[in-house]
Scaffold this motif. Structure first.
Motif, PDB file in Angstrom:
ATOM      1  N   ASP A   1       3.857 -23.753 -18.985  1.00 33.44           N
ATOM      2  CA  ASP A   1       4.613 -24.424 -20.048  1.00 33.44           C
ATOM      3  C   ASP A   1       4.275 -25.911 -20.094  1.00 33.44           C
ATOM      4  OD1 ASP A   1       5.978 -22.077 -20.750  1.00 33.44           O
ATOM      5  OD2 ASP A   1       7.491 -22.420 -19.194  1.00 33.44           O
TER       6      ASP A   1
ATOM      7  N   ILE B   1      14.296 -26.529 -20.263  1.00 37.33           N
ATOM      8  CA  ILE B   1      13.721 -26.449 -18.919  1.00 37.33           C
ATOM      9  C   ILE B   1      14.401 -25.301 -18.182  1.00 37.33           C
ATOM     10  CG2 ILE B   1      13.414 -27.650 -16.716  1.00 37.33           C
ATOM     11  CD1 ILE B   1      13.526 -30.284 -18.245  1.00 37.33           C
TER      12      ILE B   1
ATOM     13  N   TYR C   1       5.043 -29.841 -20.623  1.00 31.54           N
ATOM     14  CA  TYR C   1       6.139 -30.779 -20.404  1.00 31.54           C
ATOM     15  C   TYR C   1       5.677 -32.203 -20.681  1.00 31.54           C
ATOM     16  CZ  TYR C   1       8.868 -27.221 -17.844  1.00 31.54           C
ATOM     17  OH  TYR C   1       9.582 -26.110 -17.483  1.00 31.54           O
TER      18      TYR C   1
ATOM     19  N   ARG D   1      10.704 -30.688 -21.911  1.00 35.94           N
ATOM     20  CA  ARG D   1       9.722 -29.798 -22.515  1.00 35.94           C
ATOM     21  C   ARG D   1       9.028 -30.540 -23.642  1.00 35.94           C
ATOM     22  NH1 ARG D   1      10.264 -24.322 -21.657  1.00 35.94           N
ATOM     23  NH2 ARG D   1       8.310 -24.215 -22.849  1.00 35.94           N
TER      24      ARG D   1
END
Length: 392
Positions: free
Chosen positions: A301, A331, A303, A324
């Protein structure tokens, strides 16, 4: 000069032969100039050339996730002091050891790539680089276990040496063995490096950062040297000093004049957050104030890691914040943002954890009058992570 790789392969069928595109050589040479001596410049050129030829091959043929280790931005700080390029793939590591020698009788692996825990690899590949005829020949490989058990250690230049006859010349065997003997032990555990204090590290950097010290890796005991190199922030500072560069990682300087060009290569940038976005995301930054941001990836993911002052810069209260990258995404539970001192020690209130799905987590730090170095990390560990020392 054009070479016939097919003919070379027929004459030496067990070796892998890769062509060096002539179009890349000038560009790679231009990218290999920022080093303290001609010798280090040339060694960096051979390493960059080898990795940029080998990496596309391994990604296409065997491991689509292969990438340089730790990351492209930090490789010059390694090549400034030692030979070799790490590549990670499928949870394993290999190290390319290039040489120009026409008659290579052994592989000589610098101790750093064997005994520093974060650097130690599963496999080591001996590469013969022929610039004039535009080819790279993979002479063979060995595992860390075999290198230590069958090789010898040369204390004069701190290398592990293994005769060519003990290398596995056919690289295809590596991939076959990984499929057939997936539980094969390729690497033994390494001994952790000792802890260095920030003062010790600063003294070593000042001493070894003098470019007149031609071979800094041999100037101090290996345990101290390994501890210095394993800390990415200190190793980068050593590289900077050997180039005659001023410190490139001052947060206060970035806030005033913009992120240094060197730090931009690691992914840092400065942005002026719009008031609407600030309010929507709960920022404490004054309207229009500069925020420092670094894109990172955690468990697949995307960030944003943000650093900005709470109030006035001169108040020396800083917020490190993790969000994020996509507005509205949360998160997940368990993700941590952790701050450490420059010598990697925790302190009161140094971490924040998402205990429920949240938009952001943050750590506020109030500093004294003297400039201090802080290191950030996350759990789970961010992709391509290395310690960075940010001075505030």
């Amino acid at each position: 000069m054009t070479i016939d790789l097919e003919t070379l392969s027929l004459n030496n069928p067990t070796n892998l032969w890769l062509e060096i595109p002539e179009s890349q050589q000038t560009k790679i040479w231009e990218q290999s100039q920022a080093f303290s001596t001609d010798n280090r410049r040339w060694m960096a050129y051979l390493n960059r050339l080898s990795s940029q030829v080998f990496l596309p091959w391994i990604k296409e043929e065997h491991a689509g996730d292969a990438k340089v280790f730790p990351n492209w931005a930090t490789l010059p700080s390694i090549w400034e002091v030692t030979n070799g390029t790490g590549i990670s793939f499928n949870g394993k590591k290999l190290v390319l050891i290039p040489s120009e020698a026409l008659d290579i009788s052994e592989i000589r692996v610098p101790q750093e790539w064997v005994d520093i825990p974060n650097w130690s690899a599963d496999y080591y590949l001996a590469l013969q680089v022929n610039i004039e005829e535009n080819y790279i020949r993979i002479l063979g490989y060995t595992s860390q276990v075999n290198l230590k058990e069958m090789g010898t250690y040369d204390a004069s230049d701190r290398t592990y040496c293994l005769d060519k006859e003990h290398l596995i010349s056919n690289l295809s065997i590596l991939w076959i063995a990984r499929q057939v003997c997936s539980e094969e032990v390729t690497k033994n555990a390494t001994v952790p490096m000792p802890e260095l204090s920030a003062t010790q590290a600063e003294n070593l950097i000042n001493r070894l950062g003098n470019p007149q010290v031609i071979n800094p890796r041999l100037e101090i005991p290996f345990t101290m040297w390994g501890a210095l190199l394993e800390h990415g922030g200190w190793r980068v500072r050593l590289y900077e000093q050997r180039q005659g560069m001023q410190r490139q990682w001052s947060i206060r300087q970035w806030m005033q004049t913009g992120v240094s060009e060197f730090a931009q290569q690691f992914g840092w940038e400065s942005v002026d957050l719009q008031p609407g976005l600030e309010g929507a995301r709960g920022s404490t930054t004054p309207s229009g104030a500069t925020t420092l941001i670094r894109k990172i990836t955690i468990s697949g993911d995307e960030y944003d890691l943000l650093v900005h002052p709470k109030g006035r810069i001169q108040d020396r209260i800083w917020r490190f914040e993790l969000r994020r990258a996509t507005v509205g995404e949360m998160i997940p539970v368990g993700v941590k943002l952790i701050l450490l001192t420059e010598d990697l020690q925790p302190f009161d209130g140094n971490q924040a954890q998402a205990r429920t799905p949240v938009e952001r987590i943050y750590v506020d730090v109030a500093l004294g009058e003297d400039e201090e170095g802080l290191v950030w990390k996350t759990e789970p560990t961010a992709d391509d992570f290395e310690y960075e020392t940010l001075y505030l």
